[in-house]
Design an enzyme around this catalytic site. Structure first.
Site, PDB file in Angstrom:
ATOM      1  N   SER A   1       3.160  -2.086  10.277  1.00 25.21           N
ATOM      2  CA  SER A   1       4.603  -2.204  10.517  1.00 25.21           C
ATOM      3  C   SER A   1       5.152  -3.606  10.261  1.00 25.21           C
ATOM      4  O   SER A   1       6.106  -4.026  10.900  1.00 25.21           O
ATOM      5  CB  SER A   1       4.951  -1.727  11.930  1.00 25.21           C
ATOM      6  OG  SER A   1       4.580  -0.357  12.093  1.00 25.21           O
TER       7      SER A   1
ATOM      8  N   GLU B   1      -5.670  -4.616  10.524  1.00 26.94           N
ATOM      9  CA  GLU B   1      -4.617  -3.638  10.768  1.00 26.94           C
ATOM     10  C   GLU B   1      -4.913  -2.861  12.053  1.00 26.94           C
ATOM     11  O   GLU B   1      -5.709  -1.912  12.036  1.00 26.94           O
ATOM     12  CB  GLU B   1      -4.537  -2.647   9.604  1.00 26.94           C
ATOM     13  CG  GLU B   1      -4.214  -3.293   8.281  1.00 26.94           C
ATOM     14  CD  GLU B   1      -3.561  -2.309   7.321  1.00 26.94           C
ATOM     15  OE1 GLU B   1      -2.461  -2.589   6.866  1.00 26.94           O
ATOM     16  OE2 GLU B   1      -4.142  -1.252   7.064  1.00 26.94           O
TER      17      GLU B   1
ATOM     18  N   GLU C   1      -6.623   5.092   7.629  1.00 28.58           N
ATOM     19  CA  GLU C   1      -6.356   6.511   7.345  1.00 28.58           C
ATOM     20  C   GLU C   1      -7.557   7.162   6.674  1.00 28.58           C
ATOM     21  O   GLU C   1      -7.835   8.340   6.891  1.00 28.58           O
ATOM     22  CB  GLU C   1      -5.080   6.630   6.488  1.00 28.58           C
ATOM     23  CG  GLU C   1      -3.829   6.342   7.323  1.00 28.58           C
ATOM     24  CD  GLU C   1      -2.683   5.729   6.555  1.00 28.58           C
ATOM     25  OE1 GLU C   1      -2.670   5.776   5.315  1.00 28.58           O
ATOM     26  OE2 GLU C   1      -1.773   5.183   7.226  1.00 28.58           O
TER      27      GLU C   1
ATOM     28  N   GLY D   1       2.238   2.428  10.622  1.00 28.73           N
ATOM     29  CA  GLY D   1       3.192   3.507  10.414  1.00 28.73           C
ATOM     30  C   GLY D   1       3.894   3.955  11.686  1.00 28.73           C
ATOM     31  O   GLY D   1       4.565   4.979  11.703  1.00 28.73           O
TER      32      GLY D   1
ATOM     33  N   HIS E   1      -9.339   1.687   4.567  1.00 29.98           N
ATOM     34  CA  HIS E   1      -8.086   1.819   5.320  1.00 29.98           C
ATOM     35  C   HIS E   1      -8.303   2.767   6.501  1.00 29.98           C
ATOM     36  O   HIS E   1      -9.063   3.728   6.393  1.00 29.98           O
ATOM     37  CB  HIS E   1      -6.973   2.347   4.405  1.00 29.98           C
ATOM     38  CG  HIS E   1      -5.633   2.271   5.038  1.00 29.98           C
ATOM     39  ND1 HIS E   1      -5.200   3.221   5.920  1.00 29.98           N
ATOM     40  CD2 HIS E   1      -4.653   1.337   4.963  1.00 29.98           C
ATOM     41  CE1 HIS E   1      -3.989   2.870   6.355  1.00 29.98           C
ATOM     42  NE2 HIS E   1      -3.640   1.741   5.785  1.00 29.98           N
TER      43      HIS E   1
ATOM     44  N   LYS F   1       0.230   4.297  -0.327  1.00 26.41           N
ATOM     45  CA  LYS F   1      -0.332   5.533   0.259  1.00 26.41           C
ATOM     46  C   LYS F   1      -0.062   6.717  -0.678  1.00 26.41           C
ATOM     47  O   LYS F   1      -0.105   6.544  -1.893  1.00 26.41           O
ATOM     48  CB  LYS F   1       0.220   5.734   1.673  1.00 26.41           C
ATOM     49  CG  LYS F   1       0.086   4.461   2.521  1.00 26.41           C
ATOM     50  CD  LYS F   1       0.281   4.677   3.976  1.00 26.41           C
ATOM     51  CE  LYS F   1       0.097   3.347   4.707  1.00 26.41           C
ATOM     52  NZ  LYS F   1       0.142   3.478   6.144  1.00 26.41           N
TER      53      LYS F   1
ATOM     54  N   ASN G   1       0.887  -1.172   0.000  1.00 28.35           N
ATOM     55  CA  ASN G   1       0.000   0.000   0.000  1.00 28.35           C
ATOM     56  C   ASN G   1       0.919   1.215   0.000  1.00 28.35           C
ATOM     57  O   ASN G   1       1.495   1.553   1.028  1.00 28.35           O
ATOM     58  CB  ASN G   1      -0.892  -0.032   1.252  1.00 28.35           C
ATOM     59  CG  ASN G   1      -1.669   1.264   1.444  1.00 28.35           C
ATOM     60  OD1 ASN G   1      -1.819   2.052   0.522  1.00 28.35           O
ATOM     61  ND2 ASN G   1      -2.168   1.481   2.657  1.00 28.35           N
TER      62      ASN G   1
HETATM   63  P1  PGA Z   1       2.776   0.288   7.595  1.00 25.81           P
HETATM   64  O1  PGA Z   1       1.342   0.523   6.923  1.00 25.81           O
HETATM   65  O2  PGA Z   1       3.277  -1.032   7.072  1.00 25.81           O
HETATM   66  O3  PGA Z   1       3.615   1.453   7.127  1.00 25.81           O
HETATM   67  O4  PGA Z   1       2.574   0.277   9.072  1.00 25.81           O
HETATM   68  C1  PGA Z   1       0.455  -0.531   6.772  1.00 25.81           C
HETATM   69  C2  PGA Z   1      -0.814  -0.027   6.148  1.00 25.81           C
HETATM   70  O5  PGA Z   1      -1.219   1.095   6.477  1.00 25.81           O
HETATM   71  O6  PGA Z   1      -1.442  -0.707   5.324  1.00 25.81           O
END
Ligand code: PGA
Length: 255
Positions: free
Chosen positions: A216, A170, A100, A176, A98, A15, A13
């Site tokens: 992560s 998640e 976010e 993140g 997601h 982003k 992903n």
């Molecule tokens: P990350 O993001 O691996 O940077 O923690 C995962 C995601 O948001 O899908």
């Protein structure tokens, strides 16, 4: 992972990262590193990078996804992109709900469901994200919340359409942040998702659905996370922007 009944899927992903030229360069770097993987490899990229990504991935085992989709086929929805527009560009997957988007853009369980239904109708595979905040975990609501979000997302989805559903667990506190859920927490969360699917579609069907862990996941911890029976792959943010790291995760899922 239980490869006997379901597919391992590693999805990046990206982003809000990478221009079209950077997309071409990164995919060209990744292609030889992930060739021959014994898992599905997907890169979900910003809308403006889709054309470059599809072109760069041609002839390889990398499939391209988008990061969102609108639930209407067309109309006065400024800034949105429909499922048909995505499939017309060669997109096969789409990330929906997601955290976010839920956190910053007002995404709700209802709109996640509508987007999921639209994606499925157009023949896309939906990667639907669920996950609890730290506060919800500390209050003891993780199981209730994951089951609720999963069931809401899958409302009116048929058992046949479930073949094109991937759920990504998640935990919001792990995205993140560099704080990864322990392999046990990931397995437990993914297990709650699978139980919710079993409550809706039956146990046998639930055993066929790919449930990813995300938050992560990286080149160092992927092996351990993916060794858990309920962790069928990963949704990878930061580490999917580095060809070498991403390929290590793909190799871990190929075992
Ligand atoms: P990350 O993001 O691996 O940077 O923690 C995962 C995601 O948001 O899908």
């Amino acid at each position: 992972m239980n490869k006997a009944t379901r597919k391992a899927v590693i999805a990046g992903n990206w982003k809000m990262n990478k221009t079209p030229a950077e997309t071409t360069a990164l995919i060209n770097e990744m292609k030889p590193l992930v060739a021959g993987a014994d898992c599905d490899v997907v890169l979900c990229v910003p809308f403006v990078d889709i054309a470059a990504a599809v072109e760069a991935a041609k002839g390889s085992n990398i499939k391209i996804g988008a990061e969102n989709v609108h639930f209407k086929a067309s109309g006065a929805y400024t800034g949105e992109v429909s499922a048909e527009m995505l499939t017309a560009c060669g997109v096969e997957y789409v990330v929906i709900g997601h955290s976010e988007r839920r956190q910053y853009f007002g995404e709700t369980d209802q709109t996640v469901n509508l987007r999921t239904l639209a994606a499925l109708s157009a023949g896309l595979t939906a990667i639907v994200c669920v996950g609890e905040t730290l506060e919800q975990r500390e209050l003891g609501y993780t199981e209730t919340l994951l089951k609720y979000q999963t069931k809401m997302a899958l409302t009116n989805v048929s058992a046949e359409q479930l073949k094109n559903i991937i759920i990504a667990y998640e935990p919001v506190w792990a995205i993140g942040t560099g704080v990864t859920a322990t392999a046990e927490q990931a397995d437990e969360g993914n297990g709650f998702v699978r139980e919710a699917i079993a409550e809706m579609f039956g146990k046998e069907v639930s055993e066929t659905v790919t449930v990813q862990y995300g938050g992560s996941m990286n080149a160092k911890n992927a092996d351990e996370l993916l060794s858990k029976v309920n962790v069928d792959g990963g949704l990878i943010g930061g580490a999917s922007l580095k060809a070498e790291d991403f390929s290590v995760i793909v190799k871990a899922a190929s075992k």
